[in-house]
Write an enzyme that holds these catalytic residues in place. Structure first.
Site, PDB file in Angstrom:
ATOM      1  N   GLY A  63      30.375  27.937  41.392  1.00  0.00           N
ATOM      2  CA  GLY A  63      31.384  28.342  40.960  1.00  0.00           C
ATOM      3  C   GLY A  63      32.951  28.701  41.351  1.00  0.00           C
ATOM      4  N   GLU A  90      35.522  32.676  46.193  1.00  0.00           N
ATOM      5  CA  GLU A  90      35.105  33.216  45.930  1.00  0.00           C
ATOM      6  C   GLU A  90      36.072  33.058  44.505  1.00  0.00           C
ATOM      7  OE1 GLU A  90      32.006  33.176  43.689  1.00  0.00           O
ATOM      8  OE2 GLU A  90      31.491  35.692  44.649  1.00  0.00           O
ATOM      9  N   ASP A  91      34.556  32.722  42.962  1.00  0.00           N
ATOM     10  CA  ASP A  91      35.645  32.682  41.503  1.00  0.00           C
ATOM     11  C   ASP A  91      35.883  33.770  41.495  1.00  0.00           C
ATOM     12  OD1 ASP A  91      33.002  33.088  41.519  1.00  0.00           O
ATOM     13  OD2 ASP A  91      32.595  31.940  39.843  1.00  0.00           O
ATOM     14  N   ASP A  95      33.411  40.370  39.782  1.00  0.00           N
ATOM     15  CA  ASP A  95      32.466  41.842  38.429  1.00  0.00           C
ATOM     16  C   ASP A  95      32.607  42.738  39.347  1.00  0.00           C
ATOM     17  OD1 ASP A  95      32.456  42.273  36.129  1.00  0.00           O
ATOM     18  OD2 ASP A  95      30.411  40.982  35.876  1.00  0.00           O
ATOM     19  N   LYS A 113      37.930  41.350  37.596  1.00  0.00           N
ATOM     20  CA  LYS A 113      37.579  41.625  36.962  1.00  0.00           C
ATOM     21  C   LYS A 113      37.715  43.484  37.298  1.00  0.00           C
ATOM     22  CE  LYS A 113      34.569  39.357  34.535  1.00  0.00           C
ATOM     23  NZ  LYS A 113      33.331  38.821  33.074  1.00  0.00           N
ATOM     24  N   PHE A 169      34.459  37.539  28.779  1.00  0.00           N
ATOM     25  CA  PHE A 169      32.952  36.334  29.681  1.00  0.00           C
ATOM     26  C   PHE A 169      33.941  35.234  30.174  1.00  0.00           C
ATOM     27  CE2 PHE A 169      29.854  33.843  30.921  1.00  0.00           C
ATOM     28  CZ  PHE A 169      29.531  33.579  31.899  1.00  0.00           C
ATOM     29  N   ASP A 213      30.778  28.524  34.822  1.00  0.00           N
ATOM     30  CA  ASP A 213      30.030  28.077  33.446  1.00  0.00           C
ATOM     31  C   ASP A 213      29.856  29.394  33.302  1.00  0.00           C
ATOM     32  OD1 ASP A 213      27.732  29.851  35.473  1.00  0.00           O
ATOM     33  OD2 ASP A 213      26.570  28.746  35.048  1.00  0.00           O
ATOM     34  N   ARG A 269      31.954  24.106  33.237  1.00  0.00           N
ATOM     35  CA  ARG A 269      33.248  24.124  35.029  1.00  0.00           C
ATOM     36  C   ARG A 269      34.483  23.215  35.177  1.00  0.00           C
ATOM     37  NH1 ARG A 269      29.263  27.459  37.938  1.00  0.00           N
ATOM     38  NH2 ARG A 269      27.218  27.047  37.891  1.00  0.00           N
TER      39      ARG A 269
HETATM   40  P1  5GP Z   1      29.492  40.617  41.296  1.00  0.00           P
HETATM   41  O1  5GP Z   1      28.590  40.988  42.140  1.00  0.00           O
HETATM   42  O2  5GP Z   1      31.134  40.797  41.127  1.00  0.00           O
HETATM   43  O3  5GP Z   1      29.217  41.042  39.900  1.00  0.00           O
HETATM   44  O4  5GP Z   1      29.437  39.316  40.208  1.00  0.00           O
HETATM   45  C1  5GP Z   1      30.356  38.319  41.064  1.00  0.00           C
HETATM   46  C2  5GP Z   1      29.710  37.014  39.908  1.00  0.00           C
HETATM   47  O5  5GP Z   1      29.215  37.265  38.966  1.00  0.00           O
HETATM   48  C3  5GP Z   1      30.284  35.405  39.791  1.00  0.00           C
HETATM   49  O6  5GP Z   1      30.110  35.299  41.354  1.00  0.00           O
HETATM   50  C4  5GP Z   1      30.346  35.413  38.818  1.00  0.00           C
HETATM   51  O7  5GP Z   1      28.951  33.771  39.040  1.00  0.00           O
HETATM   52  C5  5GP Z   1      29.367  35.683  38.215  1.00  0.00           C
HETATM   53  N1  5GP Z   1      30.525  36.310  37.162  1.00  0.00           N
HETATM   54  C6  5GP Z   1      30.638  37.504  36.521  1.00  0.00           C
HETATM   55  N2  5GP Z   1      32.114  37.681  35.707  1.00  0.00           N
HETATM   56  C7  5GP Z   1      32.264  35.841  35.088  1.00  0.00           C
HETATM   57  C8  5GP Z   1      33.133  35.006  34.097  1.00  0.00           C
HETATM   58  O8  5GP Z   1      33.052  36.271  33.581  1.00  0.00           O
HETATM   59  N3  5GP Z   1      31.817  34.209  33.869  1.00  0.00           N
HETATM   60  C9  5GP Z   1      31.260  33.820  34.876  1.00  0.00           C
HETATM   61  N4  5GP Z   1      31.082  32.440  34.240  1.00  0.00           N
HETATM   62  N5  5GP Z   1      30.369  34.478  35.241  1.00  0.00           N
HETATM   63  C10 5GP Z   1      31.199  35.715  35.356  1.00  0.00           C
END
Ligand code: 5GP
Length: 183
Positions: free
Chosen positions: A48, A103-104, A107, A135, A156, A163, A169
């Protein structure tokens, strides 16, 4: 020309291409300033972060070493522990180095919390975090974000590296997917 409209699968664009371009340049300047004279390793989280990292590192005005990691969450039961499986580890040692994780999106915060922890345990002199998107509504563990692109609502999103089933992407903006795409 091509006949495909990039807006077709998108409910709403949350961050326009031009806004991303502008913010990435600013982040590059902030990072350059923060790491002046340091040995910086930029660690991109596959897949990502690749699009963001490629633009961001070109906005950093000093030499940096780029490395990548790929991670995936364990099954649902252990998600609460925040443990992630390393699918591809770094090629280089971070011992004594200043590390910037790119990081992208953050969450729940579990992935980055874990990564920051293991890179610190490996002896990095500093581990900081740069994420394109945040987020905050969904956070379950506290993660300090050192460099942030944009805060977005709990939707999302795809595009600019993010993706859905490995698609979208390459879209140049960040947009919320239409519900009909999920179902
Ligand atoms: P965390 O461990 O912070 O919950 O997860 C982060 C990862 O969840 C990101 O690197 C990504 O891969 C995925 N993710 C979380 N929210 C989104 C979203 O809105 N869209 C996409 N495509 N991936 C997300």
């Amino acid at each position: 020309m091509g006949g495909y409209d990039l807006n077709d699968p998108i409910k709403k664009i949350l961050v326009e291409e031009e806004a991303i371009r502008k913010r990435v340049k600013e982040l590059g300047r902030e990072i350059t300033e923060a790491y002046k004279g340091k040995d910086l390793i930029v660690v991109g989280i596959l897949k990502g972060a690749v699009v963001f990292l490629s633009d961001l590192t070109r906005a950093i005005e000093m030499p940096v070493l780029i490395d990548f990691m790929a991670v995936s969450s364990y099954g649902k039961s252990s998600i609460s522990t925040g443990e992630v499986r390393i699918m591809k580890d770094l090629d280089f040692s971070v011992e004594g180095k200043d590390v910037l994780i790119v990081e992208d999106i953050i969450d729940t915060g579990l992935t980055l919390n874990y990564l920051k922890d293991i890179l610190t345990k490996r002896g990095a002199s500093s581990v900081r975090i740069c994420t394109l998107l945040d987020k905050p509504d969904r956070r379950t563990v506290g993660v300090h974000i050192d460099f942030l692109g944009f805060e977005i609502p709990d939707e999302f999103v795809v595009g600019y590296g993010l993706d859905f089933n490995e698609m979208y992407r390459n879209f140049p903006f960040v947009g919320a997917l239409k519900e009909e795409i999920y179902s």
